[in-house]
Design a protein around this motif. Structure first.
Motif, PDB file in Angstrom:
ATOM      1  N   GLU A 535     -58.451  99.420  -7.394  1.00  0.00           N
ATOM      2  CA  GLU A 535     -58.024 100.592  -6.621  1.00  0.00           C
ATOM      3  C   GLU A 535     -56.515 100.790  -6.692  1.00  0.00           C
ATOM      4  O   GLU A 535     -56.027 101.924  -6.694  1.00  0.00           O
ATOM      5  N   GLU A 536     -55.764  99.675  -6.747  1.00  0.00           N
ATOM      6  CA  GLU A 536     -54.308  99.821  -6.787  1.00  0.00           C
ATOM      7  C   GLU A 536     -53.829 100.380  -8.118  1.00  0.00           C
ATOM      8  O   GLU A 536     -52.687 100.834  -8.226  1.00  0.00           O
ATOM      9  N   ASP A 537     -54.685 100.355  -9.152  1.00  0.00           N
ATOM     10  CA  ASP A 537     -54.310 100.945 -10.431  1.00  0.00           C
ATOM     11  C   ASP A 537     -54.426 102.457 -10.419  1.00  0.00           C
ATOM     12  O   ASP A 537     -53.872 103.138 -11.293  1.00  0.00           O
ATOM     13  N   VAL A 538     -55.154 102.996  -9.438  1.00  0.00           N
ATOM     14  CA  VAL A 538     -55.358 104.446  -9.392  1.00  0.00           C
ATOM     15  C   VAL A 538     -54.035 105.166  -9.149  1.00  0.00           C
ATOM     16  O   VAL A 538     -53.766 106.223  -9.734  1.00  0.00           O
ATOM     17  N   SER A 539     -53.204 104.592  -8.293  1.00  0.00           N
ATOM     18  CA  SER A 539     -51.920 105.241  -7.994  1.00  0.00           C
ATOM     19  C   SER A 539     -51.051 105.339  -9.239  1.00  0.00           C
ATOM     20  O   SER A 539     -50.385 106.363  -9.464  1.00  0.00           O
ATOM     21  N   LEU A 540     -51.051 104.278 -10.062  1.00  0.00           N
ATOM     22  CA  LEU A 540     -50.274 104.338 -11.303  1.00  0.00           C
ATOM     23  C   LEU A 540     -50.840 105.392 -12.240  1.00  0.00           C
ATOM     24  O   LEU A 540     -50.086 106.163 -12.858  1.00  0.00           O
ATOM     25  N   ALA A 541     -52.166 105.451 -12.345  1.00  0.00           N
ATOM     26  CA  ALA A 541     -52.779 106.468 -13.203  1.00  0.00           C
ATOM     27  C   ALA A 541     -52.444 107.878 -12.712  1.00  0.00           C
ATOM     28  O   ALA A 541     -52.174 108.786 -13.518  1.00  0.00           O
ATOM     29  N   GLU A 542     -52.449 108.074 -11.404  1.00  0.00           N
ATOM     30  CA  GLU A 542     -52.109 109.393 -10.866  1.00  0.00           C
ATOM     31  C   GLU A 542     -50.652 109.741 -11.120  1.00  0.00           C
ATOM     32  O   GLU A 542     -50.331 110.912 -11.402  1.00  0.00           O
ATOM     33  N   GLU A 543     -49.768 108.744 -11.019  1.00  0.00           N
ATOM     34  CA  GLU A 543     -48.353 109.019 -11.305  1.00  0.00           C
ATOM     35  C   GLU A 543     -48.186 109.467 -12.757  1.00  0.00           C
ATOM     36  O   GLU A 543     -47.463 110.439 -13.050  1.00  0.00           O
ATOM     37  N   LEU A 544     -48.836 108.759 -13.673  1.00  0.00           N
ATOM     38  CA  LEU A 544     -48.740 109.150 -15.076  1.00  0.00           C
ATOM     39  C   LEU A 544     -49.317 110.544 -15.292  1.00  0.00           C
ATOM     40  O   LEU A 544     -48.730 111.381 -15.994  1.00  0.00           O
ATOM     41  N   ALA A 545     -50.480 110.793 -14.692  1.00  0.00           N
ATOM     42  CA  ALA A 545     -51.121 112.090 -14.874  1.00  0.00           C
ATOM     43  C   ALA A 545     -50.298 113.218 -14.269  1.00  0.00           C
ATOM     44  O   ALA A 545     -50.192 114.309 -14.865  1.00  0.00           O
ATOM     45  N   ASN A 546     -49.711 112.995 -13.092  1.00  0.00           N
ATOM     46  CA  ASN A 546     -48.922 114.056 -12.450  1.00  0.00           C
ATOM     47  C   ASN A 546     -47.705 114.413 -13.277  1.00  0.00           C
ATOM     48  O   ASN A 546     -47.370 115.595 -13.439  1.00  0.00           O
ATOM     49  N   HIS A 547     -47.022 113.371 -13.784  1.00  0.00           N
ATOM     50  CA  HIS A 547     -45.847 113.674 -14.613  1.00  0.00           C
ATOM     51  C   HIS A 547     -46.258 114.396 -15.889  1.00  0.00           C
ATOM     52  O   HIS A 547     -45.622 115.387 -16.292  1.00  0.00           O
ATOM     53  N   ALA A 548     -47.333 113.918 -16.526  1.00  0.00           N
ATOM     54  CA  ALA A 548     -47.777 114.564 -17.754  1.00  0.00           C
ATOM     55  C   ALA A 548     -48.266 115.989 -17.484  1.00  0.00           C
ATOM     56  O   ALA A 548     -48.074 116.885 -18.320  1.00  0.00           O
ATOM     57  N   ALA A 549     -48.893 116.202 -16.320  1.00  0.00           N
ATOM     58  CA  ALA A 549     -49.395 117.546 -16.010  1.00  0.00           C
ATOM     59  C   ALA A 549     -48.250 118.551 -15.911  1.00  0.00           C
ATOM     60  O   ALA A 549     -48.363 119.689 -16.399  1.00  0.00           O
ATOM     61  N   VAL A 550     -47.160 118.148 -15.276  1.00  0.00           N
ATOM     62  CA  VAL A 550     -46.006 119.053 -15.186  1.00  0.00           C
ATOM     63  C   VAL A 550     -45.476 119.370 -16.578  1.00  0.00           C
ATOM     64  O   VAL A 550     -45.152 120.533 -16.897  1.00  0.00           O
ATOM     65  N   CYS A 551     -45.389 118.337 -17.437  1.00  0.00           N
ATOM     66  CA  CYS A 551     -44.899 118.568 -18.800  1.00  0.00           C
ATOM     67  C   CYS A 551     -45.868 119.450 -19.584  1.00  0.00           C
ATOM     68  O   CYS A 551     -45.440 120.321 -20.352  1.00  0.00           O
ATOM     69  N   ILE A 552     -47.177 119.221 -19.401  1.00  0.00           N
ATOM     70  CA  ILE A 552     -48.156 120.063 -20.099  1.00  0.00           C
ATOM     71  C   ILE A 552     -48.074 121.504 -19.610  1.00  0.00           C
ATOM     72  O   ILE A 552     -48.155 122.452 -20.410  1.00  0.00           O
ATOM     73  N   ASP A 553     -47.886 121.684 -18.317  1.00  0.00           N
ATOM     74  CA  ASP A 553     -47.782 123.048 -17.801  1.00  0.00           C
ATOM     75  C   ASP A 553     -46.509 123.723 -18.301  1.00  0.00           C
ATOM     76  O   ASP A 553     -46.524 124.922 -18.618  1.00  0.00           O
ATOM     77  N   ASN A 554     -45.419 122.971 -18.380  1.00  0.00           N
ATOM     78  CA  ASN A 554     -44.201 123.544 -18.963  1.00  0.00           C
ATOM     79  C   ASN A 554     -44.434 123.934 -20.411  1.00  0.00           C
ATOM     80  O   ASN A 554     -43.987 125.003 -20.868  1.00  0.00           O
ATOM     81  N   ALA A 555     -45.117 123.061 -21.150  1.00  0.00           N
ATOM     82  CA  ALA A 555     -45.419 123.385 -22.542  1.00  0.00           C
ATOM     83  C   ALA A 555     -46.337 124.600 -22.631  1.00  0.00           C
ATOM     84  O   ALA A 555     -46.213 125.434 -23.537  1.00  0.00           O
TER      85      ALA A 555
END
Length: 936
Positions: A535-555
């Motif tokens: 469960e504690e790995d979920v937060s890291l996965a969400e952090e990676l996904a959130n940062h990538a999502a912003v970059c994907i949306d910018n792209a």
């Protein structure tokens, strides 16, 4: 009151005598401290720089040892003297007894003594002999007695005949006796022995005596020797004590006994209280010391000191380290369930005894904390790397791949990124939901033969899958055991079975959301790493996904804008080149990766078989630059329709850009300098003259038929929009089949390359005269195109052609109406030669009208020229600047209807001004089957 009066009396008495009363405390110290201070004040001053030896200070350990040894030596000397005196006294008495007894016995048994006692006058016989024996034996007296105790001899003749004072009874019975008796000279020892005749009868007695003091004087001579030896012993003891105390002080580093005791107490307390085990092993591998913590950590038996380290039952690695004596620094060894950090050092580095000392520290909990800290550090490093490596480009697919690559293998063994189709096209993702179809955009793993959906696959997740739950909730979902996840297996049983068989055992899936809008999904898989996701790995996965999502949306936003700008730009650029015969033209246009710019080019046919080549570059990127480029291209077409020279066209463009800057500056609330560069060239295939002017644009290149490359030296001019300075046109006569190369600065300039280097590379790429324009464009781009162009690139390669003389007809027409018919007849013959009889009648009418107008309104000679190109071109030139205009004629007007006839019989017509006057031209379509005839 009395005490007070006494004190007053004492003060009064001292006042009368002029002296202050003495302080009783000061003159009569009572306590030990007062006595010490009293002696210290009265002690003699030591010389400056003199220090009392440490062995003389009773407070130091050396002084105490010295005092102790001195007392011992004095006790030994005293006991020796007492023993000597006692032994000497005993020996003296014995010596006196022995001497008296031997003298008396020897004299009593000497020959003639017994007969002499029976003589009438025994004194006369025995007195001399007794004195002689007394003197020879150094005794005090030798006395001969008769059986009645009367002295027959005596050192003092006056005492001869007197009764002997003493006990003679035992001697009369035949016994020899010795006794100590007081005398005038002190205690003395005397012996009495019987004198027997031949029959053993006692006939007399002999007594010999000596004072004890006379014998003791011999022993007294030994006392000085003993005292000297004692003094020597005392001196040796003192010197030895001083040497030993000095060495002891050096070895104890000057510590006092109290300090040494305190240090030992502290050392013992620290050694057994500290939370670090300490082991001291001697050179033979035996345990010398083990504190309580070492006993606890190693589970040693009670009192292990003295045992060999091999007999302690330790783990082999620990035993090997302690017995070998090798140096170790924070070496972690497993002992039972503990992890111990061991440091091992030698004890004989500074001259100490051979052996080693080892310290043990329980790092089991520390290792666990270190592991968690290391895991946290790795996660922070992963997030930092993600912030640096994700979003390096404004490309949706590239950004998705960066997310997958930064996560493998540090977080997951495989990563898959699925995006909605609208995202990939740059469209608004407002309609994307959990039920929308997704496309596999990126998949990266530790192996390439993964069992996941391939790139480009489209699919929709079932509601029971963790991916669908994650899309609905907007939160990450973890499946630690995929083999037991029935919801996930229901998506595609056959496919999921292959995934599980491959070894994938754990999954984290989290949505890609940016600005509240769903973009897609990212899935993290583990296969070779045995530990499942938690469960504690979920937060890291969400952090990676959130940062990538912003970059994907910018792209995505950039993709949308880039697509719109590129679509706009390509719609404004020529989709195909116009038909013309003056130049063989090839072109290339490449937009920049970072954004569409304002580069443009154009090929514009002009009257008289001429062609205009245009290359320009608007400052900036994006929609504004593309829109400005479109406006400038339209303006160039409009100005070209006026058939103006290049410098005038650039002047009109400069005014237009200035107005654009002014209008946008007012709309934007400030000055916005758009700016642009432009190169405008007009080529005439009849005369091979090329007129060119440029406004801040790179110079064109001319490739000769021999392969020589020349960058034409044109006046640079100022970029469009700056205004204030005129432009200058340069005319050059170009060789037939030469190549004229026009380009924008994106071709020769890059962030990693200077303009001069680009020009040098361009020269080398163009130095091939036998290539056609298409081949030349390809070769130039292969040589100069950057890997990632930062600016648009526009390139035009035009090979010159020449209209042959047999396709040109010219006449000089005098300014007289009678010459019109002659010219008409000559034109009819020329058209017949070209096979254009069908155009003879309309052409005659057109030329009649144009020549008549020239004769009527113009001055000087008139020239007529026919050009057979893609159309039939008629040109009438004169030296007047007056241009005819098409207008409606009134019913009463006699003229004004000729230009209507010209407009009816031609496709287009117009006026071109020259330096000498003007040229009125017309174009007529050729009949079918009579195509253009040109040679190059």
């Amino acid at each position: 009151m009395a005490r007070h009066m006494g004190r007053s009396w004492a003060r009064a008495l001292s006042a009368r005598s002029g002296r202050r009363p003495r302080s009783r405390r000061r003159d009569h110290p009572r306590t030990a401290g007062e006595w010490r201070r009293w002696f210290r004040r009265r002690a003699p001053r030591l010389p400056q720089g003199w220090r009392r030896p440490s062995w003389l200070n009773v407070r130091t350990l050396a002084g105490q040892v010295f005092i102790l040894q001195l007392v011992i030596v004095l006790l030994l000397i005293g006991s020796s003297l007492v023993s000597l005196l006692l032994v000497s006294r005993r020996d003296t008495e014995q010596e006196a007894r022995n001497r008296c007894l031997s003298v008396a016995t020897a004299f009593a048994n000497s020959p003639g003594i017994a007969p002499a006692l029976r003589a009438p006058d025994p004194t006369a016989i025995l007195q001399p002999r007794a004195e002689a024996v007394r003197k020879a034996s150094d005794v005090d007296f030798v006395v001969v007695l008769n059986t009645k105790g009367i002295r027959l001899t005596h050192p003092n003749p006056e005492r001869i005949g007197e009764h002997f004072i003493g006990h003679i009874g035992p001697s009369l019975k035949g016994h020899t006796i010795t006794e100590i008796v007081p005398g005038t000279l002190g205690p003395s020892v005397r012996a009495v022995t019987p004198v027997k005749d031949a029959h053993g009868k006692v006939v007399g007695l002999v007594s010999a005596g000596i004072t004890i003091a006379k014998v003791q004087s011999l022993a007294n001579r030994e006392v000085p020797i003993v005292l000297g030896a004692a003094a020597a012993s005392l001196a040796l003891a003192t010197g030895g004590t001083a040497l030993v105390s000095g060495r002891l002080r050096r070895q104890t580093h000057g510590l006092e006994p109290v300090e040494m005791a305190r240090m030992y107490e502290h050392h013992d307390a620290v050694l057994h209280v500290v939370r670090e085990g300490v082991l001291i092993v001697d050179g033979d591998g035996r345990l010398v010391l083990a504190n309580d913590e070492a006993v606890r950590l190693l589970d040693l038996p009670p009192r292990p000191e003295g045992l060999n380290v091999t007999d302690l039952g330790l783990d082999p690695q620990m035993t090997d380290l302690l017995s070998s004596g090798r140096v170790a620094t924070d070496e972690v060894l497993a002992t039972g369930e503990r992890l111990l950090a061991v440091n091992n050092r030698s004890t004989d580095r500074d001259g100490g005894p051979p052996g080693t000392v080892a310290t043990l520290r329980d790092s089991t909990e520390l290792r666990a904390l270190t592991g968690r800290a290391e895991a946290a550090r790795k996660r922070l490093k992963l997030l930092y790397d993600a912030g640096v490596e994700i979003g390096t480009t404004l490309d949706v697919t590239r950004t998705a791949e960066e997310l997958a690559r930064v996560s493998v293998p540090r977080f997951a063994d495989f990563v898959a990124v699925d995006l909605a189709e609208a995202i990939l096209r740059g469209e608004d993702p407002a309609g994307v939901t959990a039920a929308s179809e997704l496309r596999r955009t990126a998949v990266v793993g530790i192996h390439d033969d993964h069992p996941f959906y391939p790139l480009g696959a489209r699919f929709t997740f079932r509601p029971s899958t963790p991916q669908a739950r994650s899309l609905r909730s907007g939160r990450g979902t973890v499946e630690p055991a995929l083999g037991q996840a029935e919801g996930w297996r229901s998506q595609d049983p056959e496919h999921t079975a292959r995934v599980v068989a491959y070894g994938v055992h754990s999954l984290i899936t989290t949505p890609l959301r940016a600005r509240g809008v769903l973009l897609g999904l990212v899935s993290f898989w583990r296969a070779e790493r045995p530990e499942p996701f938690e469960e504690e790995d979920v937060s890291l996965a969400e952090e990676l996904a959130n940062h990538a999502a912003v970059c994907i949306d910018n792209a995505r936003r950039y993709t949308r804008e880039h697509t719109m700008a590129e679509t706009l730009q390509r719609s404004l650029l020529p989709r195909r080149l116009p038909e013309q015969t003056a130049l063989d033209v090839a072109y290339r246009y490449l937009p920049a990766e970072s954004g569409v710019g304002g580069d443009w080019f154009d090929v514009i046919p002009l009257p008289g078989a001429r062609v205009a080549l245009v290359v320009g570059d608007v400052v900036g990127h994006g929609l504004l630059a593309a829109a400005t480029m479109g406006r400038l291209r339209t303006a160039v077409h409009n100005f070209s329709s006026l058939d103006l020279p290049p410098d005038e066209i650039l002047s009109h463009l400069d005014d237009l850009v200035t107005r654009i800057d002014h209008d946008e500056g007012i709309a934007g609330g400030g000055a916005v300098v758009t700016g642009a560069t432009c190169l405008y060239a007009i080529y005439d295939p009849v005369t091979r003259v090329c007129s060119m002017a440029r406004a801040g644009h790179p110079p064109p290149a001319l490739v000769g038929t021999d392969g020589s490359v020349e960058f034409l030296d044109l006046p640079a001019g100022t970029p469009l929009g700056l205004g204030g300075l005129p432009f200058e046109t340069v005319e050059l006569r170009l060789p037939e089949a030469s190549h004229l190369v026009l380009y924008t600065d994106g071709l020769i300039e890059d962030r990693d390359r200077e303009i001069d280097d680009g020009l040098h590379m361009l020269r080398a790429a163009l130095a091939h005269p036998h290539r056609d324009p298409e081949e030349t464009c390809t070769a130039v781009l292969e040589a100069l195109l950057p890997d990632r162009p930062s600016d648009d690139i526009a390139l035009i390669v035009a090979r010159t052609r020449v209209l042959q003389p047999d396709r040109i007809a010219e006449w000089e027409v005098p300014s007289h109406p009678s010459e019109v018919s002659r010219v008409r007849a000559a034109v009819a013959r020329q058209l017949a030669d070209w096979g254009l009889d069908e155009l003879a009648y309309p052409t005659e009418l057109i030329l009649s009208e144009l020549i008549t107008n020239a004769i009527r309104y113009a001055l000087g000679p008139i020239k007529v020229r026919l050009l057979r190109d893609r159309s039939l071109i008629c040109e009438v030139s004169d030296f007047s600047s007056t241009s005819p205009h098409l207008r409606y004629a009134a019913a009463t007007d006699e003229g004004g209807r000729g230009l209507f006839l010209v407009a009816q019989f031609t496709e287009r017509w117009g006026t071109r001004y020259t330096a000498e006057g003007k040229v009125i031209w017309t174009e007529q379509s050729l009949p079918s089957g009579a195509g253009p005839v040109t040679e190059s």
